[in-house]
Design a protein around this motif. Structure first.
Motif, mmCIF file in Angstrom:
data_model
loop_
_atom_site.group_PDB
_atom_site.id
_atom_site.type_symbol
_atom_site.label_atom_id
_atom_site.label_comp_id
_atom_site.label_asym_id
_atom_site.label_seq_id
_atom_site.Cartn_x
_atom_site.Cartn_y
_atom_site.Cartn_z
ATOM 1 N N LYS A 1 32.573 48.486 44.107
ATOM 2 C CA LYS A 1 32.502 47.581 45.247
ATOM 3 C C LYS A 1 33.715 46.643 45.234
ATOM 4 C CE LYS A 1 29.131 44.369 47.248
ATOM 5 N NZ LYS A 1 27.853 43.681 46.975
ATOM 6 N N ALA A 2 34.023 46.115 44.059
ATOM 7 C CA ALA A 2 35.119 45.154 43.925
ATOM 8 C C ALA A 2 36.470 45.793 44.243
ATOM 9 C CB ALA A 2 35.136 44.579 42.514
ATOM 10 N N GLU A 3 36.575 47.076 43.936
ATOM 11 C CA GLU A 3 37.832 47.785 44.151
ATOM 12 C C GLU A 3 38.254 47.741 45.617
ATOM 13 O OE1 GLU A 3 37.524 51.948 43.829
ATOM 14 O OE2 GLU A 3 39.658 52.249 43.467
ATOM 15 N N LYS A 4 37.231 47.677 46.507
ATOM 16 C CA LYS A 4 37.523 47.748 47.941
ATOM 17 C C LYS A 4 37.871 46.387 48.538
ATOM 18 C CE LYS A 4 34.684 51.836 48.614
ATOM 19 N NZ LYS A 4 33.494 51.776 47.718
ATOM 20 N N LEU A 5 37.831 45.345 47.741
ATOM 21 C CA LEU A 5 38.174 44.008 48.259
ATOM 22 C C LEU A 5 39.640 43.952 48.664
ATOM 23 C CD1 LEU A 5 36.398 41.788 45.573
ATOM 24 C CD2 LEU A 5 35.685 42.116 47.963
ATOM 25 N N ASN A 6 39.929 42.989 49.534
ATOM 26 C CA ASN A 6 41.318 42.787 49.929
ATOM 27 C C ASN A 6 41.771 41.419 49.454
ATOM 28 O OD1 ASN A 6 41.578 45.233 51.468
ATOM 29 N ND2 ASN A 6 40.128 44.264 52.902
ATOM 30 N N ILE A 7 43.072 41.329 49.220
ATOM 31 C CA ILE A 7 43.632 40.025 48.865
ATOM 32 C C ILE A 7 43.386 39.077 50.039
ATOM 33 C CG2 ILE A 7 45.762 38.778 48.249
ATOM 34 C CD1 ILE A 7 45.080 40.841 46.124
ATOM 35 N N GLY A 8 42.970 37.857 49.732
ATOM 36 C CA GLY A 8 42.711 36.874 50.784
ATOM 37 C C GLY A 8 41.253 36.847 51.221
ATOM 38 N N GLU A 9 40.507 37.837 50.810
ATOM 39 C CA GLU A 9 39.098 37.896 51.190
ATOM 40 C C GLU A 9 38.300 36.833 50.445
ATOM 41 O OE1 GLU A 9 36.141 41.705 52.058
ATOM 42 O OE2 GLU A 9 38.100 41.987 51.125
ATOM 43 N N GLN A 10 37.265 36.271 51.125
ATOM 44 C CA GLN A 10 36.425 35.246 50.501
ATOM 45 C C GLN A 10 35.234 35.923 49.840
ATOM 46 O OE1 GLN A 10 36.992 31.846 50.499
ATOM 47 N NE2 GLN A 10 38.962 32.243 51.515
ATOM 48 N N ILE A 11 34.984 35.566 48.573
ATOM 49 C CA ILE A 11 33.834 36.178 47.894
ATOM 50 C C ILE A 11 32.953 35.119 47.242
ATOM 51 C CG2 ILE A 11 34.854 38.441 47.422
ATOM 52 C CD1 ILE A 11 35.601 37.398 44.621
ATOM 53 N N LYS A 12 31.697 35.506 47.035
ATOM 54 C CA LYS A 12 30.780 34.662 46.285
ATOM 55 C C LYS A 12 30.271 35.499 45.117
ATOM 56 C CE LYS A 12 26.537 32.009 46.603
ATOM 57 N NZ LYS A 12 25.488 31.487 47.498
ATOM 58 N N VAL A 13 30.495 34.989 43.924
ATOM 59 C CA VAL A 13 30.067 35.785 42.768
ATOM 60 C C VAL A 13 29.126 34.997 41.867
ATOM 61 C CG1 VAL A 13 32.169 37.177 42.698
ATOM 62 C CG2 VAL A 13 32.027 35.110 41.339
ATOM 63 N N THR A 14 28.258 35.760 41.185
ATOM 64 C CA THR A 14 27.384 35.199 40.163
ATOM 65 C C THR A 14 27.657 35.985 38.897
ATOM 66 O OG1 THR A 14 25.763 34.901 41.881
ATOM 67 C CG2 THR A 14 24.987 34.626 39.622
ATOM 68 N N GLY A 15 27.707 35.261 37.774
ATOM 69 C CA GLY A 15 27.969 35.998 36.548
ATOM 70 C C GLY A 15 27.849 35.110 35.332
ATOM 71 N N PHE A 16 28.312 35.624 34.198
ATOM 72 C CA PHE A 16 28.280 34.813 32.976
ATOM 73 C C PHE A 16 29.681 34.723 32.399
ATOM 74 C CE2 PHE A 16 27.550 39.152 31.662
ATOM 75 C CZ PHE A 16 28.352 39.285 30.538
ATOM 76 N N LEU A 17 29.881 33.712 31.538
ATOM 77 C CA LEU A 17 31.204 33.480 30.974
ATOM 78 C C LEU A 17 31.276 33.975 29.526
ATOM 79 C CD1 LEU A 17 31.832 29.855 32.269
ATOM 80 C CD2 LEU A 17 33.023 31.933 33.003
ATOM 81 N N ALA A 18 32.427 34.517 29.160
ATOM 82 C CA ALA A 18 32.682 34.875 27.759
ATOM 83 C C ALA A 18 34.175 34.756 27.534
ATOM 84 C CB ALA A 18 32.218 36.303 27.476
ATOM 85 N N LYS A 19 34.556 34.582 26.275
ATOM 86 C CA LYS A 19 36.004 34.449 26.076
ATOM 87 C C LYS A 19 36.679 35.820 26.224
ATOM 88 C CE LYS A 19 36.286 34.456 21.013
ATOM 89 N NZ LYS A 19 36.830 33.715 19.889
ATOM 90 N N LYS A 20 37.972 35.740 26.550
ATOM 91 C CA LYS A 20 38.668 36.951 26.969
ATOM 92 C C LYS A 20 38.719 37.999 25.858
ATOM 93 C CE LYS A 20 42.610 38.350 29.663
ATOM 94 N NZ LYS A 20 44.010 38.111 29.964
ATOM 95 N N SER A 21 39.055 37.568 24.653
ATOM 96 C CA SER A 21 39.026 38.486 23.515
ATOM 97 C C SER A 21 38.924 37.643 22.257
ATOM 98 C CB SER A 21 40.286 39.353 23.478
ATOM 99 O OG SER A 21 41.371 38.597 22.987
ATOM 100 N N LEU A 22 38.865 38.333 21.133
ATOM 101 C CA LEU A 22 38.731 37.640 19.861
ATOM 102 C C LEU A 22 39.868 36.639 19.669
ATOM 103 C CD1 LEU A 22 36.792 37.887 17.436
ATOM 104 C CD2 LEU A 22 38.503 39.339 16.364
ATOM 105 N N LYS A 23 41.064 37.013 20.142
ATOM 106 C CA LYS A 23 42.232 36.177 19.901
ATOM 107 C C LYS A 23 42.576 35.285 21.078
ATOM 108 C CE LYS A 23 44.301 39.530 16.804
ATOM 109 N NZ LYS A 23 45.089 40.747 16.873
ATOM 110 N N ASN A 24 41.884 35.446 22.193
ATOM 111 C CA ASN A 24 42.234 34.696 23.397
ATOM 112 C C ASN A 24 41.005 33.932 23.889
ATOM 113 O OD1 ASN A 24 43.032 33.771 25.901
ATOM 114 N ND2 ASN A 24 44.164 35.653 26.398
ATOM 115 N N ASP A 25 41.103 32.591 23.809
ATOM 116 C CA ASP A 25 39.934 31.764 24.138
ATOM 117 C C ASP A 25 39.743 31.532 25.631
ATOM 118 O OD1 ASP A 25 38.584 31.342 21.816
ATOM 119 O OD2 ASP A 25 39.871 29.686 21.160
ATOM 120 N N ARG A 26 40.636 32.025 26.440
ATOM 121 C CA ARG A 26 40.498 31.845 27.887
ATOM 122 C C ARG A 26 39.190 32.444 28.359
ATOM 123 N NH1 ARG A 26 45.036 32.565 32.523
ATOM 124 N NH2 ARG A 26 43.419 31.852 33.963
#
Lengths: 730, 98
Positions: free
Chosen positions: B62-87
């Protein structure tokens, strides 16, 4: 003397006595004997007058294969020596050296051919013996009249309905059948023209030929592409000119045999030739063995297992790529085919020629000390072909995820534009060497080995390259649940994918054990490369040696650095040889070649020597190191290995083995047992113990007593153990 | 400590190519910019941030079909990017275009 002393394929170092069952079986022949509830094949080693076992307790053999040619005394003696030297039970040594058909309880003979010939009576009577109306029979008569006999294939070329005609002639007593030995076919094509030898090649050849009648070990050190094979072939030509003489040519890998076979067959179309390697079917191997033994095969080309083949009139042994590790058997009796070849040459009093571009340090040392005689080829055989230029590309600046340096990519693009071929060498098959979870650092381990599973992305499977274990790709990390697992590092498949993206117009072929599984894949690959249907080859060490591709001008080497810092003291020697070999693929036919090695250590001495193509200096510096550290060839080693599903019995075994060694007087070093790099392999916990001696006889003397003691240890029954004399891998 | 839920709206500013995990699960990385007026200490203020998010499985298609500039509303959970990257990385559970 009705008692036979025989060798059985059993892990005990004793011979067994049987009554000969009124047969006239000879020493070296096979017999079928009862052993417990089984019936097994044995080799007769002697007829003796008395046995330690009472006559009424002796069992009789069940069957004697009296029609088969007995193993010659020289072969029995050779295997006896090997069993002794490699500390392996004689019966197992003997029987494991035989083609498997000779271990089966059925006659093993060369195929006979049924032929048809005229009876005396028919010959005397002439054509009148046949009614003029019997046209077919008259035709057959005339054909048979002109020759001694004809077989079915030849008769079929005379008349398609020959069977009926012959049948009637047999019933009238005009034609008889006979069985004759099926000889090897010769090719009636004329021999390929042998190119003239250059001065180096000619000189080497002349020197050997001057002393061809006696044992001497020649070490032919020739740079890659210097035409060593051409020297072998000229030598064979000269040696085989003597009627009946035979030559054994050992080659390191099955992959190389088809190529070499083709070259030899083209050069010697009239010579009977056999191939001996493990990929042949059992009867092919048996027939090759028997034809070497009866003298029919003049040229015997084979991998290490062929070194034991009985040869009636051995006149020469050639060991190609003598440094290659595949000459060392890695299980059962751990022999070195190169060393045995030299031993055979010595006992047959014929020359042995060892060839290599990077001789093993052992052989180089022997050449330096005068035990072997050094011959050098220092120029490439093809006029105008120079050695390739070798350069290192420093990859320390390269972002980690980039596998190929822009410089290498540019060089490949240039080859593509010129219609030349490139080869990328990476010694790792599969897609990536590990599967990594970058959320928690989990890597997919093998359940049976202390190794990691290799990602085979196309099959969506992970495989252990040590034990063959395989499993499906996990949906998520088993430790933290992250589904976004990453294949990390480079393998042949990933490089292939990368190159396809980089050069969409190029014809790319991957060459590794996975893609070359099919029996004919290698020769198809060779053909395609020669026909210039391939632009880029990506492959493992399978591509490194032997191949002669005239349009290949660039070799790229990726990811070899791990070998620079291996704990194995032979790692540098092996890496140098491998890189020299693979570099040698470039620029063999007059077009200048280039080799680019990606490394994070461009200043390493190994690469420095490699860039100068200076094997001699590198070998000498390694020898100096070995001498200082007192490593082979300045000492002689044996390795005791043991393994079991749990470590405890292994530890107990080594404790007992060490204690046993302390009861023996010796002047050699018995080290403490250690775990090898692969602590666990195929579900077995492993350990090993190294022994170093300053002289071979001291080591042999010690091993003889010690191994006898080891066999009697109660702890020995709870582990799988072996002794490796002159080990290559630790 | 199991609460981890973020509901946020924004404008798609970057959309990576769809890729697959080794086991064959489709996956796409999205970056979107959030801009809104929020209350803080009883006062209104601007809130602006760029969120890196990932959509897997059916949501990736579904996300693949999005266009740049499109407005979205998302729900989800947060996790750090990887073991070495705290983002932080937003793992999308629900995705709607608005």
């Amino acid at each position: 003397m009705r008692i036979l002393r025989v060798a059985l394929d059993l892990p005990v170092d004793t011979l067994f006595d049987y009554l000969d069952g009124a047969s006239h079986v000879k020493v070296g022949q096979r017999v079928l004997v009862p052993f417990g509830k089984r019936q097994i094949i044995a080799i007769v080693l002697a007829r003796v007058a008395v046995s330690e076992i009472a006559d009424n307790k002796l069992k009789a053999i069940l069957q004697a294969f009296e029609d088969e040619p007995p193993l010659p005394a020289a072969t029995l003696q050779l295997l006896k020596f090997c069993a002794d030297y490699y500390q392996y039970p004689l019966g197992q040594a003997l029987l494991s050296a035989l083609p498997s058909r000779l271990r089966e309880a059925r006659p093993a003979l060369l195929p006979k051919l049924t032929v048809f010939k005229l009876s005396e009576q028919a010959r005397a009577a002439g054509l009148e013996a046949i009614a003029p109306r019997a046209k077919l029979q008259r035709l057959l008569y005339q054909a048979l009249q002109n020759t001694e006999h004809l077989d079915a294939t030849l008769l079929a070329t005379i008349a398609s309905g020959w069977r009926n005609g012959i049948k009637q002639m047999i019933s009238q007593g005009l034609v008889m059948t006979a069985e004759v030995e099926h000889l090897l076919q010769v090719n009636l094509a004329s021999a390929s023209v042998s190119p003239p030898l250059n001065a180096d090649q000619q000189q080497s050849l002349d020197v050997i030929l001057a002393e061809r009648e006696a044992f001497k070990v020649w070490l032919l050190y020739g740079i890659t592409g210097s035409g060593k094979t051409e020297v072998y072939m000229h030598l064979l030509q000269a040696v085989l000119a003597k009627p009946g003489s035979q030559a054994l040519v050992l080659v390191p890998e099955i992959n190389l045999t088809p190529q070499l076979e083709a070259r030899f067959r083209a050069r010697f179309p009239q010579m009977h030739m056999v191939m001996l390697h493990s990929q042949m079917n059992e009867s092919e191997r048996l027939h090759g063995w028997l034809r070497s033994q009866n003298g029919d095969a003049r040229i015997i080309i084979g991998t290490r297992l062929s070194v034991f083949t009985p040869i009636k009139h051995l006149a020469l042994i050639v060991v190609d790529e003598e440094h290659d590790a595949s000459y060392k058997q890695q299980d059962g009796m751990r022999y070195s085919a190169r060393d045995i070849a030299i031993l055979r040459a010595k006992s047959a009093n014929v020359p042995a020629l060892l060839g290599s571009a990077t001789p093993s340090l052992e052989s180089w040392h022997n050449a330096q000390t005068g035990r072997y005689h050094l011959l050098q080829l220092s120029n490439r055989a093809v006029l105008g072909a120079a050695l390739p230029e070798i350069k290192c590309i420093d990859v320390r600046q390269l972002p980690l995820q980039e596998a190929l340096h822009p410089q290498l990519i540019a060089a490949m693009r240039q080859r593509l534009e010129h219609g030349e071929q490139s080869l990328l060498f990476i010694n790792r098959r599969g897609y990536a060497p590990v599967l990594l979870c970058n959320a928690c650092a989990w890597v997919a381990p093998c359940t049976r080995c202390s190794s990691r599973l290799v990602v085979h992305l196309r099959d969506k499977r992970m495989r252990c390259h040590h034990c063959g274990h395989e499993q499906r790709m996990p949906m998520q990390c088993p430790k933290c649940g992250n589904p976004d697992l990453r294949p990390a590092g480079q393998g042949t498949q990933r490089l292939e994918e990368l190159l396809t993206a980089q050069f969409p117009q190029a014809r790319i072929l991957r060459v590794d054990r996975d893609s070359m599984r099919n029996k004919h894949a290698i020769s198809a690959m060779t053909k395609a490369v020669h026909a210039q249907e391939i632009d880029i080859l990506v492959g493992t060490q399978m591509l490194a040696k032997g191949h002669d591709f005239p349009h290949l001008t660039l070799v790229g080497v990726i990811d070899t650095d791990s070998a620079l810092f291996s704990p194995d003291y032979r790692a540098a020697e092996k890496l140098f040889a491998q890189l020299m070999q693979v570099s040698g693929r470039a620029g063999r036919a007059g077009k200048s070649g280039e080799v680019l090695i990606q490394t994070a250590f461009p200043d390493h001495v190994l690469f420095q020597a490699l860039q100068r193509h200076d094997y001699v200096a590198f070998a000498d510096s390694l020898l100096q190191e070995r001498q200082m550290a007192n490593f082979p060839p300045y000492c002689f080693e044996a390795l005791l290995r043991a393994e079991a599903p749990h470590y405890e019995p292994v530890r107990e075994f080594f404790r007992a083995a060490t204690a046993a060694s302390e009861t023996l007087t010796h002047n050699l070093a018995v080290y403490d047992p250690v775990r090898p790099r692969m602590e666990r392999l195929k579900g077995m916990e492993r350990a090993q113990l190294l022994i170093q001696a300053s002289a071979r006889p001291a080591l042999q003397k010690f091993l003889r007593s010690w191994v006898t003691m080891l066999r009697a240890l109660p702890q020995a029954g709870k582990v799988r153990w072996s002794v490796d004399v002159d080990p290559l891998d630790f | 400590m199991s609460s981890n839920r973020l509901v946020i709206e924004g404008e798609v500013v970057a959309l990576d190519l769809l890729r697959y995990t080794p086991a064959g699960i489709p996956l796409v990385n999205i970056t979107f910019r959030h801009t809104s007026i929020q209350n803080e200490a009883g006062m209104k203020r601007q809130a602006e941030c760029e969120i890196q998010a990932v959509a897997m499985g059916e949501l990736a298609k579904k996300a693949e079909k999005l266009n740049i500039g499109e407005q979205i509303k998302v729900t989800g959970f947060l996790a750090k990017k990887s073991l070495k990257n705290d983002r932080l990385m937003l793992h999308i559970n629900e995705l709607k275009t608005i």
